[in-house]
Design a protein around this motif. Structure first.
Motif, PDB file in Angstrom:
ATOM      1  N   LEU A   1      51.934   4.618  34.784  1.00  0.00           N
ATOM      2  CA  LEU A   1      51.984   6.594  34.174  1.00  0.00           C
ATOM      3  C   LEU A   1      50.832   6.882  34.355  1.00  0.00           C
ATOM      4  N   GLN A   2      49.452   6.521  34.041  1.00  0.00           N
ATOM      5  CA  GLN A   2      48.430   6.846  34.146  1.00  0.00           C
ATOM      6  C   GLN A   2      48.519   7.553  34.990  1.00  0.00           C
ATOM      7  N   PHE A   3      48.450   6.896  36.114  1.00  0.00           N
ATOM      8  CA  PHE A   3      48.103   6.862  37.174  1.00  0.00           C
ATOM      9  C   PHE A   3      48.934   8.044  38.092  1.00  0.00           C
ATOM     10  N   TYR A   4      49.826   8.248  37.707  1.00  0.00           N
ATOM     11  CA  TYR A   4      50.943   9.511  38.283  1.00  0.00           C
ATOM     12  C   TYR A   4      50.342  10.948  37.218  1.00  0.00           C
ATOM     13  N   LYS A   5      49.914  10.684  36.072  1.00  0.00           N
ATOM     14  CA  LYS A   5      49.316  11.798  35.601  1.00  0.00           C
ATOM     15  C   LYS A   5      47.959  12.524  36.465  1.00  0.00           C
ATOM     16  N   SER A   6      47.652  11.223  36.504  1.00  0.00           N
ATOM     17  CA  SER A   6      46.318  11.790  36.622  1.00  0.00           C
ATOM     18  C   SER A   6      46.282  12.203  37.859  1.00  0.00           C
ATOM     19  N   LYS A   7      47.477  12.157  38.507  1.00  0.00           N
ATOM     20  CA  LYS A   7      47.312  13.049  40.259  1.00  0.00           C
ATOM     21  C   LYS A   7      48.341  14.416  39.879  1.00  0.00           C
ATOM     22  N   GLY A   8      48.703  14.348  39.080  1.00  0.00           N
ATOM     23  CA  GLY A   8      49.201  15.842  38.205  1.00  0.00           C
ATOM     24  C   GLY A   8      50.581  15.917  38.021  1.00  0.00           C
ATOM     25  N   PHE A   9      51.507  14.678  38.452  1.00  0.00           N
ATOM     26  CA  PHE A   9      52.285  14.558  37.467  1.00  0.00           C
ATOM     27  C   PHE A   9      52.588  15.274  35.775  1.00  0.00           C
ATOM     28  N   LYS A  10      53.507  15.211  35.555  1.00  0.00           N
ATOM     29  CA  LYS A  10      53.795  15.654  33.549  1.00  0.00           C
ATOM     30  C   LYS A  10      55.190  14.532  34.124  1.00  0.00           C
ATOM     31  N   VAL A  11      54.849  14.760  32.334  1.00  0.00           N
ATOM     32  CA  VAL A  11      56.208  13.648  31.417  1.00  0.00           C
ATOM     33  C   VAL A  11      57.357  15.168  31.870  1.00  0.00           C
ATOM     34  N   SER A  12      58.590  14.371  32.375  1.00  0.00           N
ATOM     35  CA  SER A  12      59.555  15.674  32.090  1.00  0.00           C
ATOM     36  C   SER A  12      60.398  15.351  30.874  1.00  0.00           C
ATOM     37  N   HIS A  13      60.681  13.789  30.607  1.00  0.00           N
ATOM     38  CA  HIS A  13      62.119  13.169  29.814  1.00  0.00           C
ATOM     39  C   HIS A  13      61.688  11.593  30.136  1.00  0.00           C
ATOM     40  N   GLN A  14      62.917  11.454  29.609  1.00  0.00           N
ATOM     41  CA  GLN A  14      63.258   9.970  29.104  1.00  0.00           C
ATOM     42  C   GLN A  14      64.861   9.346  29.558  1.00  0.00           C
ATOM     43  N   ILE A  15      65.153   9.237  30.214  1.00  0.00           N
ATOM     44  CA  ILE A  15      66.512   8.088  30.476  1.00  0.00           C
ATOM     45  C   ILE A  15      67.109   7.254  29.720  1.00  0.00           C
ATOM     46  N   LEU A  16      68.424   6.009  29.849  1.00  0.00           N
ATOM     47  CA  LEU A  16      68.792   5.341  29.010  1.00  0.00           C
ATOM     48  C   LEU A  16      67.821   4.625  28.269  1.00  0.00           C
TER      49      LEU A  16
ATOM     50  N   GLU B   1      76.940   5.859  37.865  1.00  0.00           N
ATOM     51  CA  GLU B   1      77.374   5.519  36.701  1.00  0.00           C
ATOM     52  C   GLU B   1      76.116   4.657  36.394  1.00  0.00           C
ATOM     53  N   PHE B   2      74.926   4.087  36.777  1.00  0.00           N
ATOM     54  CA  PHE B   2      73.667   4.301  36.081  1.00  0.00           C
ATOM     55  C   PHE B   2      73.262   5.181  35.164  1.00  0.00           C
ATOM     56  N   ALA B   3      72.970   6.371  35.761  1.00  0.00           N
ATOM     57  CA  ALA B   3      72.364   7.282  34.949  1.00  0.00           C
ATOM     58  C   ALA B   3      72.878   8.493  35.183  1.00  0.00           C
ATOM     59  N   THR B   4      71.690   9.646  34.434  1.00  0.00           N
ATOM     60  CA  THR B   4      71.647  10.724  35.135  1.00  0.00           C
ATOM     61  C   THR B   4      70.061  11.488  34.807  1.00  0.00           C
ATOM     62  N   PHE B   5      69.666  11.220  35.872  1.00  0.00           N
ATOM     63  CA  PHE B   5      68.630  11.058  36.115  1.00  0.00           C
ATOM     64  C   PHE B   5      67.597  12.932  35.602  1.00  0.00           C
ATOM     65  N   PHE B   6      68.191  13.696  36.311  1.00  0.00           N
ATOM     66  CA  PHE B   6      67.451  14.849  35.666  1.00  0.00           C
ATOM     67  C   PHE B   6      68.624  15.815  35.396  1.00  0.00           C
ATOM     68  N   ASP B   7      68.631  16.832  34.968  1.00  0.00           N
ATOM     69  CA  ASP B   7      69.212  18.211  35.343  1.00  0.00           C
ATOM     70  C   ASP B   7      69.594  18.956  35.774  1.00  0.00           C
ATOM     71  N   MET B   8      70.114  18.462  36.836  1.00  0.00           N
ATOM     72  CA  MET B   8      70.812  19.676  37.774  1.00  0.00           C
ATOM     73  C   MET B   8      71.215  20.987  38.201  1.00  0.00           C
ATOM     74  N   ASP B   9      71.063  21.544  37.231  1.00  0.00           N
ATOM     75  CA  ASP B   9      70.777  22.788  36.758  1.00  0.00           C
ATOM     76  C   ASP B   9      68.975  23.169  37.284  1.00  0.00           C
ATOM     77  N   SER B  10      68.364  22.739  36.741  1.00  0.00           N
ATOM     78  CA  SER B  10      66.816  22.358  37.051  1.00  0.00           C
ATOM     79  C   SER B  10      65.693  22.479  38.601  1.00  0.00           C
ATOM     80  N   VAL B  11      66.903  22.284  39.453  1.00  0.00           N
ATOM     81  CA  VAL B  11      66.331  22.052  40.827  1.00  0.00           C
ATOM     82  C   VAL B  11      66.609  22.893  41.297  1.00  0.00           C
ATOM     83  N   LYS B  12      65.551  23.291  41.923  1.00  0.00           N
ATOM     84  CA  LYS B  12      65.438  25.001  42.737  1.00  0.00           C
ATOM     85  C   LYS B  12      67.034  24.160  43.999  1.00  0.00           C
ATOM     86  N   GLY B  13      66.663  23.149  45.342  1.00  0.00           N
ATOM     87  CA  GLY B  13      67.618  23.622  45.712  1.00  0.00           C
ATOM     88  C   GLY B  13      68.649  22.775  46.354  1.00  0.00           C
ATOM     89  N   ASN B  14      69.314  21.970  47.440  1.00  0.00           N
ATOM     90  CA  ASN B  14      70.422  21.093  47.479  1.00  0.00           C
ATOM     91  C   ASN B  14      68.973  19.340  47.002  1.00  0.00           C
TER      92      ASN B  14
END
Length: 175
Positions: free
Chosen positions: A150-165, A85-98
């Motif tokens: 945000l900068q810390f995680y990007k420096s570790k190789g994570f990429k911005v996917s999208h924004q919610i809410l 009820e708060f949000a959908t955090f990512f596109d479910m179809d984009s996730v490879k597994g369960n």
């Protein structure tokens, strides 16, 4: 100061309750988009349900003597728990597994930042998440206004996917 790292079992999560609540206040203090959403967020509303809904949890604390000065909480959970009820955090179809991996909460007390402690906590958490061969998708959610995180995680190789809410949360994803 000799920092040591201690694994916190699920049944002892109340040991990080005060830091979890500090994290919510810290995030609210930085927020520029809908900071009032943090008013209903607390240890009881965020961490407790997350731990209960997860298939596996990993909570590691940074200890300065007997005091917990930081923690990271990661989990492996069914992807469906990220649509509510708060949000959908990512596109479910984009996730490879369960299931997905999530670095869910990360906080260091003021005075312990920029000392390498966060990097150690991150590496321990990431190693744990990477130990699951069947988890291909890992997410990190950064509250708006928290530029340092945000900068810390990007420096570790994570990429911005999208924004919610409407920009309240920035979603980062492993590549």
């Amino acid at each position: 100061m000799a920092i040591r790292y201690e694994l916190i079992p699920d049944e002892q999560i109340t040991r990080v309750k005060h830091l979890c609540n500090e994290l919510m206040s810290y995030q609210k203090s930085l927020a520029t988009v809908r900071p009032e959403l943090f008013n209903g967020m607390s240890f009881e509303s965020r961490m407790v349900p997350s731990v209960k809904n997860a298939k596996a949890n990993y909570i590691i604390a940074a200890m300065d003597g007997d005091e917990i000065v930081g923690y990271v909480y990661s989990n492996v959970s069914p992807k469906e728990v990220y649509s509510n009820e708060f949000a959908t955090f990512f596109d479910m179809d984009s996730v490879k597994g369960n299931d997905v991996g999530c670095l869910s909460q990360f906080y260091l007390k003021e005075g312990y930042r920029s000392m390498g402690i966060g990097s150690v906590l991150y590496e321990k958490s990431k190693d744990w998440l990477d130990s699951f061969d069947d988890i291909h998708d890992q997410f990190i959610y950064v509250s708006n206004g928290n530029v340092a995180a945000l900068q810390f995680y990007k420096s570790k190789g994570f990429k911005v996917s999208h924004q919610i809410l409407d920009g309240f949360i920035i979603v980062l994803r492993n590549t």
